[in-house]
Each structure stands twice: as C-alpha cells, then as structure tokens.
Design a protein around this motif. Structure first.
Motif, PDB file in Angstrom:
ATOM      1  N   VAL A 131       0.842  -1.197   0.000  1.00 15.23           N
ATOM      2  CA  VAL A 131       0.000   0.000   0.000  1.00 15.23           C
ATOM      3  C   VAL A 131       0.873   1.242   0.000  1.00 15.23           C
ATOM      4  CG1 VAL A 131      -1.785   1.285   1.229  1.00 15.23           C
ATOM      5  CG2 VAL A 131      -1.822  -1.212   1.246  1.00 15.23           C
ATOM      6  N   ALA A 132       0.518   2.195  -0.865  1.00 19.56           N
ATOM      7  CA  ALA A 132       1.231   3.470  -0.939  1.00 19.56           C
ATOM      8  C   ALA A 132       0.231   4.613  -0.820  1.00 19.56           C
ATOM      9  CB  ALA A 132       1.995   3.582  -2.258  1.00 19.56           C
ATOM     10  N   ASN A 133       0.726   5.773  -0.453  1.00 18.70           N
ATOM     11  CA  ASN A 133      -0.073   6.989  -0.365  1.00 18.70           C
ATOM     12  C   ASN A 133       0.239   7.868  -1.571  1.00 18.70           C
ATOM     13  OD1 ASN A 133      -1.650   9.131   0.704  1.00 18.70           O
ATOM     14  ND2 ASN A 133       0.175  10.053   1.562  1.00 18.70           N
ATOM     15  N   LEU A 134      -0.809   8.424  -2.191  1.00 23.29           N
ATOM     16  CA  LEU A 134      -0.613   9.363  -3.295  1.00 23.29           C
ATOM     17  C   LEU A 134      -0.256  10.722  -2.712  1.00 23.29           C
ATOM     18  CD1 LEU A 134      -0.681  10.309  -6.202  1.00 23.29           C
ATOM     19  CD2 LEU A 134      -3.161  10.496  -6.025  1.00 23.29           C
ATOM     20  N   ASP A 135       0.995  11.106  -2.846  1.00 27.06           N
ATOM     21  CA  ASP A 135       1.497  12.368  -2.299  1.00 27.06           C
ATOM     22  C   ASP A 135       0.782  13.542  -2.950  1.00 27.06           C
ATOM     23  OD1 ASP A 135       3.198  13.990  -0.742  1.00 27.06           O
ATOM     24  OD2 ASP A 135       4.578  14.227  -2.417  1.00 27.06           O
ATOM     25  N   GLY A 136       0.133  14.363  -2.140  1.00 30.25           N
ATOM     26  CA  GLY A 136      -0.560  15.539  -2.658  1.00 30.25           C
ATOM     27  C   GLY A 136      -1.980  15.286  -3.083  1.00 30.25           C
ATOM     28  N   GLY A 137      -2.423  14.027  -3.068  1.00 31.93           N
ATOM     29  CA  GLY A 137      -3.803  13.680  -3.362  1.00 31.93           C
ATOM     30  C   GLY A 137      -4.293  14.115  -4.733  1.00 31.93           C
ATOM     31  N   ILE A 138      -5.612  14.309  -4.819  1.00 33.75           N
ATOM     32  CA  ILE A 138      -6.208  14.677  -6.107  1.00 33.75           C
ATOM     33  C   ILE A 138      -5.782  16.085  -6.518  1.00 33.75           C
ATOM     34  CG2 ILE A 138      -8.402  15.581  -5.257  1.00 33.75           C
ATOM     35  CD1 ILE A 138      -9.660  13.901  -7.690  1.00 33.75           C
ATOM     36  N   LEU A 139      -5.364  16.908  -5.548  1.00 31.15           N
ATOM     37  CA  LEU A 139      -4.836  18.226  -5.908  1.00 31.15           C
ATOM     38  C   LEU A 139      -3.588  18.069  -6.773  1.00 31.15           C
ATOM     39  CD1 LEU A 139      -5.206  20.103  -2.503  1.00 31.15           C
ATOM     40  CD2 LEU A 139      -6.621  20.388  -4.551  1.00 31.15           C
ATOM     41  N   ALA A 140      -2.685  17.187  -6.377  1.00 34.32           N
ATOM     42  CA  ALA A 140      -1.460  16.945  -7.151  1.00 34.32           C
ATOM     43  C   ALA A 140      -1.778  16.247  -8.471  1.00 34.32           C
ATOM     44  CB  ALA A 140      -0.473  16.108  -6.333  1.00 34.32           C
ATOM     45  N   TRP A 141      -2.739  15.347  -8.449  1.00 36.44           N
ATOM     46  CA  TRP A 141      -3.169  14.630  -9.656  1.00 36.44           C
ATOM     47  C   TRP A 141      -3.619  15.632 -10.718  1.00 36.44           C
ATOM     48  CZ3 TRP A 141      -3.497   9.280 -10.603  1.00 36.44           C
ATOM     49  CH2 TRP A 141      -4.279   8.883 -11.697  1.00 36.44           C
ATOM     50  N   ALA A 142      -4.520  16.538 -10.333  1.00 37.28           N
ATOM     51  CA  ALA A 142      -5.038  17.541 -11.274  1.00 37.28           C
ATOM     52  C   ALA A 142      -3.943  18.510 -11.700  1.00 37.28           C
ATOM     53  CB  ALA A 142      -6.211  18.286 -10.646  1.00 37.28           C
ATOM     54  N   ALA A 143      -3.090  18.916 -10.756  1.00 35.61           N
ATOM     55  CA  ALA A 143      -2.004  19.855 -11.075  1.00 35.61           C
ATOM     56  C   ALA A 143      -1.025  19.260 -12.073  1.00 35.61           C
ATOM     57  CB  ALA A 143      -1.278  20.265  -9.801  1.00 35.61           C
ATOM     58  N   ALA A 144      -0.908  17.933 -12.078  1.00 31.27           N
ATOM     59  CA  ALA A 144      -0.008  17.245 -13.012  1.00 31.27           C
ATOM     60  C   ALA A 144      -0.648  17.065 -14.387  1.00 31.27           C
ATOM     61  CB  ALA A 144       0.407  15.894 -12.441  1.00 31.27           C
ATOM     62  N   GLY A 145      -1.905  17.516 -14.528  1.00 29.11           N
ATOM     63  CA  GLY A 145      -2.584  17.394 -15.814  1.00 29.11           C
ATOM     64  C   GLY A 145      -3.150  16.018 -16.074  1.00 29.11           C
ATOM     65  N   LEU A 146      -3.304  15.212 -15.036  1.00 32.82           N
ATOM     66  CA  LEU A 146      -3.836  13.857 -15.190  1.00 32.82           C
ATOM     67  C   LEU A 146      -5.358  13.902 -15.252  1.00 32.82           C
ATOM     68  CD1 LEU A 146      -1.336  12.169 -12.730  1.00 32.82           C
ATOM     69  CD2 LEU A 146      -1.260  12.150 -15.234  1.00 32.82           C
ATOM     70  N   PRO A 147      -5.993  12.885 -15.851  1.00 31.00           N
ATOM     71  CA  PRO A 147      -7.432  12.957 -16.134  1.00 31.00           C
ATOM     72  C   PRO A 147      -8.297  12.906 -14.871  1.00 31.00           C
ATOM     73  CG  PRO A 147      -6.585  10.803 -16.721  1.00 31.00           C
ATOM     74  CD  PRO A 147      -5.401  11.642 -16.354  1.00 31.00           C
ATOM     75  N   PHE A 148      -9.338  13.729 -14.870  1.00 32.58           N
ATOM     76  CA  PHE A 148     -10.357  13.686 -13.820  1.00 32.58           C
ATOM     77  C   PHE A 148     -11.667  14.176 -14.411  1.00 32.58           C
ATOM     78  CE2 PHE A 148      -8.469  17.898 -13.438  1.00 32.58           C
ATOM     79  CZ  PHE A 148      -9.566  18.733 -13.326  1.00 32.58           C
ATOM     80  N   ASP A 149     -12.760  13.801 -13.750  1.00 35.25           N
ATOM     81  CA  ASP A 149     -14.091  14.253 -14.134  1.00 35.25           C
ATOM     82  C   ASP A 149     -14.550  15.307 -13.146  1.00 35.25           C
ATOM     83  OD1 ASP A 149     -14.282  12.524 -16.283  1.00 35.25           O
ATOM     84  OD2 ASP A 149     -15.381  10.987 -15.169  1.00 35.25           O
ATOM     85  N   GLY A 150     -15.354  16.254 -13.622  1.00 28.59           N
ATOM     86  CA  GLY A 150     -15.928  17.261 -12.745  1.00 28.59           C
ATOM     87  C   GLY A 150     -15.091  18.532 -12.728  1.00 28.59           C
ATOM     88  N   GLU A 151     -15.263  19.255 -11.635  1.00 27.60           N
ATOM     89  CA  GLU A 151     -14.574  20.537 -11.516  1.00 27.60           C
ATOM     90  C   GLU A 151     -13.159  20.336 -10.965  1.00 27.60           C
ATOM     91  OE1 GLU A 151     -16.249  22.327  -7.393  1.00 27.60           O
ATOM     92  OE2 GLU A 151     -17.770  21.929  -8.924  1.00 27.60           O
ATOM     93  N   PRO A 152     -12.256  21.254 -11.259  1.00 32.12           N
ATOM     94  CA  PRO A 152     -10.915  21.145 -10.690  1.00 32.12           C
ATOM     95  C   PRO A 152     -10.999  21.118  -9.162  1.00 32.12           C
ATOM     96  CG  PRO A 152     -10.939  22.790 -12.417  1.00 32.12           C
ATOM     97  CD  PRO A 152     -12.373  22.403 -12.167  1.00 32.12           C
ATOM     98  N   PRO A 153     -10.241  20.236  -8.527  1.00 31.78           N
ATOM     99  CA  PRO A 153     -10.307  20.157  -7.065  1.00 31.78           C
ATOM    100  C   PRO A 153      -9.756  21.419  -6.420  1.00 31.78           C
ATOM    101  CG  PRO A 153      -8.532  18.793  -7.902  1.00 31.78           C
ATOM    102  CD  PRO A 153      -9.273  19.308  -9.097  1.00 31.78           C
ATOM    103  N   ALA A 154     -10.348  21.759  -5.293  1.00 29.56           N
ATOM    104  CA  ALA A 154      -9.900  22.958  -4.564  1.00 29.56           C
ATOM    105  C   ALA A 154      -9.643  22.612  -3.111  1.00 29.56           C
ATOM    106  CB  ALA A 154     -10.951  24.046  -4.669  1.00 29.56           C
TER     107      ALA A 154
END
Length: 107
Positions: free
Chosen positions: A84-107
């Motif tokens: 098990v690993a932790n995603l450093d920075g969570g969905i904020l980091a995911w979106a900031a990296a330009g990776l795919p997500f649905d919905g509004e940009p996380p805040a």
C-alpha cells in the motif's frame, strides 16, 4: 509506514494495470471531482467496508494526502498489507499534473 508516490508515478503504474487506486474522500468531494475508474470508499466508512478494499498493490488517494496517508498506514499496520502506498498531494497533485479527472478542478 506506507510508501509515498507522486501522481505521475501512480498514474503510470495504474495505466499499466500494476496498481489499483482507492479514493477515501467523502461522497460530496467525490461528486464534485473524481478520477474515472477509481472506486470510492470514504475514510469514514473504511472499517465497515474493508472487504471492498482492492487486493494487490494499492495506492490510496484523498484531497491532499493526509487522510490517505492515515488509511495507508492503517492498512499496512493493522491489516498486514505490505503493498500500500499513499498518493502524495492527493487529487490536488493529480489535477495539477494534468492527469485525467471528471468534474470541476479540485480545490
């Protein structure tokens, strides 16, 4: 303590089918922003839904990495999971990296 991985590392492993990702944010957060194909088990429901946590290598994500770190540590320390690993920075980091997500940009 569980490993920590960056959004780019996690996405590459996930795209190759080498890890599963689990979102532990709450339902309202997930409804606003989500990663397609990533299951949701809110941290508040985790203990009742442990049987739904994916087997095999797993990366846990939340908004910024704090809740997912606690869940990853719980799974490694209390459930005997070594994968098990932790995603450093969570969905904020995911979106900031330009990776795919649905919905509004996380805040």
């Amino acid at each position: 303590m569980a490993m920590v991985q960056t959004a780019q590392e996690v996405h590459a492993l996930w795209a190759r089918g080498e890890v599963a990702i689990l979102d532990v944010r709450e339902r309202d957060e997930h409804e606003r922003t989500s990663v397609p194909g990533v299951p949701l088990i809110p941290m508040s429901e985790l203990l009742e839904r442990l049987d739904e946590v994916p087997d095999g290598p797993l990366v846990v994500m939340c908004r910024s990495g704090a809740r997912s770190a606690a869940v990853a540590d719980y799974l490694t320390g209390n459930e005997g999971r070594a994968d098990v690993a932790n995603l450093d920075g969570g969905i904020l980091a995911w979106a900031a990296a330009g990776l795919p997500f649905d919905g509004e940009p996380p805040a």
